[in-house]
Enzyme design. Structure first.
Site, PDB file in Angstrom:
ATOM      1  N   SER A  31       3.975   3.977   2.562  1.00 27.27           N
ATOM      2  CA  SER A  31       4.891   4.826   3.332  1.00 27.27           C
ATOM      3  C   SER A  31       5.097   4.282   4.743  1.00 27.27           C
ATOM      4  O   SER A  31       4.262   3.562   5.282  1.00 27.27           O
ATOM      5  CB  SER A  31       4.345   6.250   3.426  1.00 27.27           C
ATOM      6  OG  SER A  31       4.201   6.812   2.147  1.00 27.27           O
TER       7      SER A  31
HETATM    8  N1  SAH Z   1       0.180   7.412   0.385  1.00 27.51           N
HETATM    9  C1  SAH Z   1       0.697   6.172  -0.125  1.00 27.51           C
HETATM   10  C2  SAH Z   1       2.156   6.348  -0.554  1.00 27.51           C
HETATM   11  C3  SAH Z   1       2.400   5.673  -1.845  1.00 27.51           C
HETATM   12  S1  SAH Z   1       3.974   5.992  -2.566  1.00 27.51           S
HETATM   13  C4  SAH Z   1       0.548   5.044   0.878  1.00 27.51           C
HETATM   14  O1  SAH Z   1       0.344   5.335   2.052  1.00 27.51           O
HETATM   15  O2  SAH Z   1       0.595   3.892   0.484  1.00 27.51           O
HETATM   16  C5  SAH Z   1       3.595   7.358  -3.627  1.00 27.51           C
HETATM   17  C6  SAH Z   1       2.528   7.161  -4.649  1.00 27.51           C
HETATM   18  O3  SAH Z   1       2.487   8.333  -5.452  1.00 27.51           O
HETATM   19  C7  SAH Z   1       2.753   5.996  -5.610  1.00 27.51           C
HETATM   20  O4  SAH Z   1       1.629   5.156  -5.581  1.00 27.51           O
HETATM   21  C8  SAH Z   1       2.915   6.666  -6.971  1.00 27.51           C
HETATM   22  O5  SAH Z   1       2.399   5.909  -8.060  1.00 27.51           O
HETATM   23  C9  SAH Z   1       2.138   7.956  -6.768  1.00 27.51           C
HETATM   24  N2  SAH Z   1       2.511   9.040  -7.678  1.00 27.51           N
HETATM   25  C10 SAH Z   1       3.730   9.372  -8.174  1.00 27.51           C
HETATM   26  N3  SAH Z   1       3.638  10.446  -8.977  1.00 27.51           N
HETATM   27  C11 SAH Z   1       2.320  10.816  -8.999  1.00 27.51           C
HETATM   28  C12 SAH Z   1       1.584  11.850  -9.663  1.00 27.51           C
HETATM   29  N4  SAH Z   1       2.157  12.734 -10.466  1.00 27.51           N
HETATM   30  N5  SAH Z   1       0.255  11.907  -9.447  1.00 27.51           N
HETATM   31  C13 SAH Z   1      -0.378  11.015  -8.632  1.00 27.51           C
HETATM   32  N6  SAH Z   1       0.267  10.029  -7.997  1.00 27.51           N
HETATM   33  C14 SAH Z   1       1.598   9.920  -8.170  1.00 27.51           C
END
Ligand code: SAH
Length: 213
Positions: free
Chosen positions: A64
């Site tokens: 993010s």
């Molecule tokens: N907090 C992370 C943001 C990653 S983007 C960072 O700082 O890097 C969002 C993430 O949510 C992705 O890795 C995706 O695989 C995950 N995601 C999507 N749907 C999800 C779900 N139902 N349960 C858990 N993770 C999920």
């Protein structure tokens, strides 16, 4: 894995950019200054690490944007020792910010590849979330509930009831809600049945998908 003075200098600048965009919480800004964001992405993209931008990581996901991470963290008003549930571990950068704020972090990731990689990486660089889980964030973690705070870091087409039910009374949940564009939404649990809802403008996230992969 190197962290140099140059990297540290760039992080100071990044924190200043995030502050200029309106984030006031000193502890959150301090976390940005402390965390080596370049190590959370592929080394060939190191130059992008200290720009205030989201960036692709493994499994078609993104790390993010620092401003977004800071903004969500600030809305949660985290105090040391609080238990926090994070949905979407991803690169682990937001997880590291929560750890820096002194929270006991529980985090769920649905992509197995990312779950494994990030689990190893976070322990390598010395962050110790309480529990990293491979699973479906829509369900939360009922076995560890209730949580003081909940943070969802993927765009949710709707607000999962299971997550609201796992919030303590007085607790806060921040969740981006919407399909193509998401409205940053804060829920404050006022009582067993009552939630106050506040909205904070548009953001863009990768989608919160059902089930694990
Ligand atoms: N907090 C992370 C943001 C990653 S983007 C960072 O700082 O890097 C969002 C993430 O949510 C992705 O890795 C995706 O695989 C995950 N995601 C999507 N749907 C999800 C779900 N139902 N349960 C858990 N993770 C999920």
């Amino acid at each position: 894995m190197k962290d140099t003075f140059k990297h540290k200098g760039k992080r100071q600048q990044l924190a200043a950019i995030v502050e200029a965009k309106g984030v006031k919480d000193k502890k959150v800004l301090e976390a940005i200054k402390n965390i080596p964001r370049h190590l959370f992405m592929d080394s060939s993209f190191e130059d992008h690490a200290y720009q205030d931008k989201a960036f692709p990581i493994a499994a078609d996901q993104t790390i993010s944007q620092p401003y977004t991470v800071a903004f969500q963290s600030e809305l949660l008003e985290i105090k040391k020792g609080e238990t926090i549930l994070e949905i979407g571990t991803g690169s682990g950068y937001q997880t590291a910010v929560l750890c820096e704020l002194g929270a006991k972090v529980y985090s769920i990731e649905r992509q197995q590849e990312l779950y494994k990689k990030t689990k190893l990486f976070l322990s390598k660089i010395g962050y110790r979330p309480k529990f990293l889980s491979f699973g479906d964030g829509y369900k939360g973690l009922p076995e560890y509930a209730p949580f003081d705070k909940i943070i969802v870091t993927a765009g949710a087409p709707f607000v999962p009831k299971a997550l609201l039910s796992q919030l303590k009374v007085g607790g806060r949940m921040v969740i981006p809600v919407g399909d193509n564009v998401q409205v940053m939404t804060l829920y404050i649990r006022k009582s067993a049945k009552e939630f106050e809802k506040r909205e904070y403008g548009d953001f863009r996230f990768v989608p919160l998908l059902e089930d694990k992969n």
